[in-house]
Design a protein around this motif. Structure first.
Motif, short mmCIF file in Angstrom:
data_model
loop_
_atom_site.label_atom_id
_atom_site.label_comp_id
_atom_site.label_asym_id
_atom_site.label_seq_id
_atom_site.Cartn_x
_atom_site.Cartn_y
_atom_site.Cartn_z
N PHE A 82 -1.29 -0.06 13.36
CA PHE A 82 -0.72 0.68 12.23
C PHE A 82 -1.13 2.15 12.29
N MET A 83 -2.42 2.40 12.49
CA MET A 83 -2.91 3.76 12.47
C MET A 83 -2.45 4.55 13.69
N ALA A 84 -2.36 3.89 14.84
CA ALA A 84 -1.82 4.56 16.03
C ALA A 84 -0.37 4.94 15.81
N LEU A 107 5.90 1.90 0.51
CA LEU A 107 5.24 0.90 -0.32
C LEU A 107 5.06 -0.42 0.43
N LEU A 108 6.07 -0.81 1.19
CA LEU A 108 5.98 -2.05 1.96
C LEU A 108 4.92 -1.97 3.06
N HIS A 109 4.84 -0.82 3.72
CA HIS A 109 3.84 -0.65 4.78
C HIS A 109 2.42 -0.68 4.20
N LEU A 110 2.22 -0.02 3.07
CA LEU A 110 0.91 -0.06 2.42
C LEU A 110 0.55 -1.47 2.00
N GLU A 111 1.54 -2.19 1.47
CA GLU A 111 1.31 -3.57 1.05
C GLU A 111 0.96 -4.45 2.24
N GLN A 112 1.60 -4.22 3.37
CA GLN A 112 1.30 -5.00 4.58
C GLN A 112 -0.14 -4.78 5.01
N MET A 113 -0.59 -3.53 4.99
CA MET A 113 -1.96 -3.23 5.39
C MET A 113 -2.98 -3.85 4.43
N ILE A 114 -2.70 -3.76 3.14
CA ILE A 114 -3.58 -4.36 2.14
C ILE A 114 -3.65 -5.88 2.33
N GLN A 119 -6.88 3.16 1.93
CA GLN A 119 -6.93 4.58 1.53
C GLN A 119 -7.86 5.36 2.45
N ALA A 120 -9.03 4.78 2.77
CA ALA A 120 -9.99 5.45 3.63
C ALA A 120 -9.42 5.67 5.04
N LEU A 121 -8.70 4.69 5.55
CA LEU A 121 -8.08 4.83 6.88
C LEU A 121 -7.07 5.98 6.89
N HIS A 122 -6.30 6.08 5.82
CA HIS A 122 -5.32 7.16 5.76
C HIS A 122 -5.99 8.52 5.57
N HIS A 123 -7.12 8.54 4.89
CA HIS A 123 -7.86 9.80 4.77
C HIS A 123 -8.36 10.26 6.14
#
Length: 218
Positions: free
Chosen positions: A80-82, A109-116, A134-138
């Protein structure tokens, strides 16, 4: 005669403008209208203001995020992060667009929900899962914005900004004179660094810490 407009053509022109300027603050409806050879009021038939345009640009960008294949929770989050790293470099000012918009569109929203959900299924609480996403995106945004600003400073030095050249020279002199070995090696290796790899290694370290913490609590 004004050319035929659409939301898609305006968004495409906005990204093309950012590719030339690399400065989101310089994007205005008036300047964009000039690029499109139309009168500014014509754009307001499609976007009521600049913020609405930025929202549509961010959605366009997010819609291009590749799907993440099955794997361990660490592998999925690493991918996801890559993917986000590559996406935000593919689109000019991608990280800034993310910061300056609200995640109100379905794909984001769907991508954030998938990661959560990945973290919840790995055993983290919903609150911990949201905080870690949130920390990963920061980490991602901080790395990309720092890289962008550094490139802008480097461009100024290349084009002859003598004051910035003096600061660079002063930094290097201080490092050498005071035998700051760690800094000296960093300066020497700076041009050889693979920024993407550095970022992914940072994500891997973060995820390894999460795994260790999660395991110790079981």
């Amino acid at each position: 005669m004004e050319q035929k407009l659409s939301k898609e053509s305006i968004i495409h022109a906005a990204f093309a403008y950012l590719k030339e300027t690399s400065d989101l603050s310089q994007l205005t409806m008036r300047k964009l209208a000039k690029v499109l050879s139309v009168q500014a009021p014509a754009l307001y038939w499609y976007f009521t203001n600049k913020q609405e345009l930025l929202q549509a640009m961010a959605e366009t960008m997010e819609n291009d995020l590749p799907d993440v294949p099955a794997g361990s929770w660490q592998e999925q989050l690493q991918t996801f992060m890559a993917n986000y790293y590559d996406l935000y470099l593919q689109y000019p000012c991608g990280a800034e667009l993310e910061i300056h918009t609200i995640p109100s569109y379905p794909s984001r929203l769907l991508h954030l929900e998938q990661m959560i959900t990945i973290l919840i299924e790995a055993g983290f609480t919903p609150a911990q899962s949201r905080q870690n996403v949130q920390a990963l995106h920061h980490l991602l945004l901080g790395h990309l914005l720092d890289r962008q600003k550094e490139e802008q400073l480097r461009a100024k030095i290349v084009t002859g900004d003598e004051k910035l050249r003096a600061h660079v020279s002063a930094m290097r002199s201080y490092v050498v004179e005071n035998h700051l070995k760690g800094m000296a090696e960093g300066i020497q290796q700076r041009k050889q660094i693979d920024e993407r790899q550095v970022f992914l290694e940072s994500i891997a370290i973060y995820l390894a810490g999460l795994h260790k913490r999660n395991t110790s609590l079981k």
